[in-house]
Design an enzyme around this catalytic site. Structure first.
Site, mmCIF file in Angstrom:
data_model
loop_
_atom_site.group_PDB
_atom_site.id
_atom_site.type_symbol
_atom_site.label_atom_id
_atom_site.label_comp_id
_atom_site.label_asym_id
_atom_site.label_seq_id
_atom_site.Cartn_x
_atom_site.Cartn_y
_atom_site.Cartn_z
ATOM 1 N N GLU A 239 46.998 55.092 -7.615
ATOM 2 C CA GLU A 239 46.386 56.385 -7.274
ATOM 3 C C GLU A 239 47.480 57.425 -7.060
ATOM 4 O O GLU A 239 48.494 57.147 -6.424
ATOM 5 C CB GLU A 239 45.552 56.230 -5.998
ATOM 6 C CG GLU A 239 44.837 57.509 -5.629
ATOM 7 C CD GLU A 239 43.737 57.246 -4.618
ATOM 8 O OE1 GLU A 239 42.879 56.395 -4.890
ATOM 9 O OE2 GLU A 239 43.762 57.887 -3.562
ATOM 10 N N HIS B 56 38.925 61.983 -9.484
ATOM 11 C CA HIS B 56 38.080 62.008 -8.291
ATOM 12 C C HIS B 56 37.332 63.344 -8.276
ATOM 13 O O HIS B 56 37.836 64.362 -8.743
ATOM 14 C CB HIS B 56 38.923 61.908 -7.022
ATOM 15 C CG HIS B 56 39.609 60.578 -6.854
ATOM 16 N ND1 HIS B 56 40.040 60.119 -5.630
ATOM 17 C CD2 HIS B 56 39.931 59.606 -7.736
ATOM 18 C CE1 HIS B 56 40.606 58.932 -5.778
ATOM 19 N NE2 HIS B 56 40.560 58.602 -7.057
ATOM 20 N N GLN C 202 54.473 57.714 8.076
ATOM 21 C CA GLN C 202 53.259 57.532 7.253
ATOM 22 C C GLN C 202 52.231 56.649 7.986
ATOM 23 O O GLN C 202 51.033 56.835 7.833
ATOM 24 C CB GLN C 202 53.718 56.862 5.954
ATOM 25 C CG GLN C 202 52.688 56.684 4.882
ATOM 26 C CD GLN C 202 53.245 55.751 3.784
ATOM 27 O OE1 GLN C 202 54.404 55.354 3.822
ATOM 28 N NE2 GLN C 202 52.411 55.406 2.839
HETATM 29 P P1 FAD Z 1 29.474 58.820 1.731
HETATM 30 O O1 FAD Z 1 29.271 57.668 0.819
HETATM 31 O O2 FAD Z 1 28.572 59.976 1.583
HETATM 32 O O3 FAD Z 1 29.503 58.294 3.203
HETATM 33 C C1 FAD Z 1 29.893 59.157 4.279
HETATM 34 C C2 FAD Z 1 29.185 58.718 5.566
HETATM 35 O O4 FAD Z 1 27.790 58.988 5.456
HETATM 36 C C3 FAD Z 1 29.285 57.202 5.848
HETATM 37 O O5 FAD Z 1 29.393 57.044 7.236
HETATM 38 C C4 FAD Z 1 27.957 56.663 5.349
HETATM 39 O O6 FAD Z 1 27.569 55.462 6.016
HETATM 40 C C5 FAD Z 1 27.013 57.816 5.676
HETATM 41 N N1 FAD Z 1 25.859 57.896 4.770
HETATM 42 C C6 FAD Z 1 25.873 57.800 3.427
HETATM 43 N N2 FAD Z 1 24.622 57.945 2.939
HETATM 44 C C7 FAD Z 1 23.809 58.143 4.004
HETATM 45 C C8 FAD Z 1 22.397 58.370 4.164
HETATM 46 N N3 FAD Z 1 21.596 58.416 3.091
HETATM 47 N N4 FAD Z 1 21.910 58.523 5.419
HETATM 48 C C9 FAD Z 1 22.736 58.480 6.512
HETATM 49 N N5 FAD Z 1 24.083 58.285 6.421
HETATM 50 C C10 FAD Z 1 24.593 58.115 5.187
HETATM 51 N N6 FAD Z 1 38.503 62.406 -0.132
HETATM 52 C C11 FAD Z 1 38.790 63.535 -0.837
HETATM 53 O O7 FAD Z 1 38.562 64.628 -0.351
HETATM 54 N N7 FAD Z 1 39.336 63.470 -2.090
HETATM 55 C C12 FAD Z 1 39.601 62.288 -2.697
HETATM 56 O O8 FAD Z 1 40.097 62.261 -3.835
HETATM 57 C C13 FAD Z 1 39.308 61.076 -2.003
HETATM 58 N N8 FAD Z 1 39.509 59.860 -2.570
HETATM 59 C C14 FAD Z 1 39.121 58.715 -1.901
HETATM 60 C C15 FAD Z 1 39.259 57.479 -2.541
HETATM 61 C C16 FAD Z 1 38.871 56.306 -1.894
HETATM 62 C C17 FAD Z 1 39.006 54.978 -2.624
HETATM 63 C C18 FAD Z 1 38.371 56.358 -0.565
HETATM 64 C C19 FAD Z 1 37.995 55.093 0.151
HETATM 65 C C20 FAD Z 1 38.233 57.592 0.075
HETATM 66 C C21 FAD Z 1 38.592 58.772 -0.583
HETATM 67 N N9 FAD Z 1 38.425 60.037 0.018
HETATM 68 C C22 FAD Z 1 38.740 61.182 -0.684
HETATM 69 C C23 FAD Z 1 37.970 60.153 1.397
HETATM 70 C C24 FAD Z 1 36.433 60.343 1.500
HETATM 71 O O9 FAD Z 1 36.046 61.573 0.927
HETATM 72 C C25 FAD Z 1 36.064 60.308 2.986
HETATM 73 O O10 FAD Z 1 36.277 59.034 3.511
HETATM 74 C C26 FAD Z 1 34.680 60.847 3.351
HETATM 75 O O11 FAD Z 1 34.605 60.957 4.778
HETATM 76 C C27 FAD Z 1 33.531 59.950 2.918
HETATM 77 O O12 FAD Z 1 33.357 59.979 1.577
HETATM 78 P P2 FAD Z 1 32.327 58.974 0.844
HETATM 79 O O13 FAD Z 1 32.301 59.377 -0.558
HETATM 80 O O14 FAD Z 1 32.620 57.582 1.204
HETATM 81 O O15 FAD Z 1 30.957 59.450 1.573
#
Ligand code: FAD
Length: 286
Positions: free
Chosen positions: A17, A77, A210
């Site tokens: 990444e 992403h 870090q």
């Molecule tokens: P979601 O899947 O929407 O989940 C977020 C929260 O909402 C979780 O607590 C989940 O349990 C809850 N939730 C989901 N659906 C529902 C529902 N229907 N009802 C109630 N609660 C619900 N961030 C960036 O800005 N840019 C990046 O490029 C980036 N890359 C990443 C790559 C990886 C591999 C990972 C693990 C994280 C990355 N992130 C990135 C961070 C990520 O955006 C954050 O962790 C963010 O807080 C959650 O994103 P998500 O897509 O997992 O959200």
């Protein structure tokens, strides 16, 4: 090539990444690091997307360069936190025009002072939209230690199931430093009826500064075994780098040995670290 097809073709894949620059003056140096990482011929590289939108154009540009200039499969992403549906439609059209086949669909972190209107509340809504648009291989994020906002790991996995049902083809985990946490999570995910590939994400922690930042962001537990390494070598950058690479390598080998077919490395634009990891796996990832 689509990530799901890459995973089918090999017994052990390794991906890296990278992140785009925040400002144009950093573009050259970051491009050089990304080109050095691409020269290691990973199975794919993924390019993060700044939640604030500042680096979003670079995400598309760098994903295209990785694919076209360096001949490595790429994943762009895309986060939806401050996007409108019109913004997302524009980004999808751009990605399609540039021949990017893979998108990691994310919600993004909600800034503490965020007061705007959220057209997307969860990543699953973005996944649904990309699925309806058609033609992309869609990844989603998952959290072996639970997402920091979720009530419990089980409720987080329930929400993860919704996201997969919305159209995720594969998942990538948040970093973790104890593989047993990942194995236990994977068993729970399968028990919940989620059967798409889950790619473990490994972060080589190579400097003491870090570590603090990483722990704050990721909600991860730092095992005593690793904490001792930091206590002993944290003040010696060269030794800390060597120990951090060795620790990550050991985690990766254990994951493959336990049947994982893919590992994603959070290489943080550090080509030397990416190269050290690749070299350590020269007979394992071929
Ligand atoms: P979601 O899947 O929407 O989940 C977020 C929260 O909402 C979780 O607590 C989940 O349990 C809850 N939730 C989901 N659906 C529902 C529902 N229907 N009802 C109630 N609660 C619900 N961030 C960036 O800005 N840019 C990046 O490029 C980036 N890359 C990443 C790559 C990886 C591999 C990972 C693990 C994280 C990355 N992130 C990135 C961070 C990520 O955006 C954050 O962790 C963010 O807080 C959650 O994103 P998500 O897509 O997992 O959200």
């Amino acid at each position: 090539m689509k990530v799901t097809d890459i995973l089918k073709r090999k017994n052990a894949t390794l991906s890296f990444e990278v992140f785009p620059p925040k400002t144009s003056d950093k573009f050259e140096s970051i491009s050089r690091a990304i080109s050095d990482i691409a020269a290691l011929r990973p199975d794919f590289m993924s390019v993060t997307y700044g939640a604030g939108g500042g680096t979003s154009a670079y995400t598309v540009q760098i994903s295209r360069d990785i694919k076209e200039k360096y001949g490595v499969n790429s994943v762009a992403h895309l986060s939806c936190i401050s996007s409108t549906r019109v913004d997302v439609a524009e980004k999808l059209a751009l990605l399609r025009a540039d021949g990017i086949e893979n998108i990691l669909a994310l919600r993004g972190d909600i800034p503490a002072d965020f007061a705007g209107n959220m057209e997307y509340r969860y990543a699953s809504e973005l996944v649904e939209e990309i699925k309806a648009y058609g033609g992309f291989c869609i990844g989603g994020a998952c959290y072996p230690e639970g997402h920091p906002e979720s009530e419990s790991l089980f409720s987080d996995i329930d929400n993860l199931k919704r996201k997969v049902e919305a159209g995720c083809d594969y998942l990538v985990t948040q970093m973790f430093f104890d593989n047993d946490i990942f194995y236990s999570f994977l068993a729970k995910v399968r028990d919940a009826g989620i059967y798409v590939p889950v790619i473990p994400g490994i972060m080589p922690v190579t400097n003491a500064k870090q570590i603090k930042r990483t722990m704050a962001l990721s909600n991860s537990i730092l095992p005593t075994r690793f904490r001792r390494i930091v206590d002993r070598y944290g003040d010696n950058p060269a030794a800390m780098r060597q120990a951090g690479v060795a620790y990550a390598t050991e985690q990766i080998i254990d994951l493959y040995a336990n049947g994982m077919k893919a590992v994603h490395v959070y290489s943080m634009n550090n080509a030397a670290v990416a190269r050290a990891i690749k070299d350590n796996l020269s007979e394992i990832v071929v």
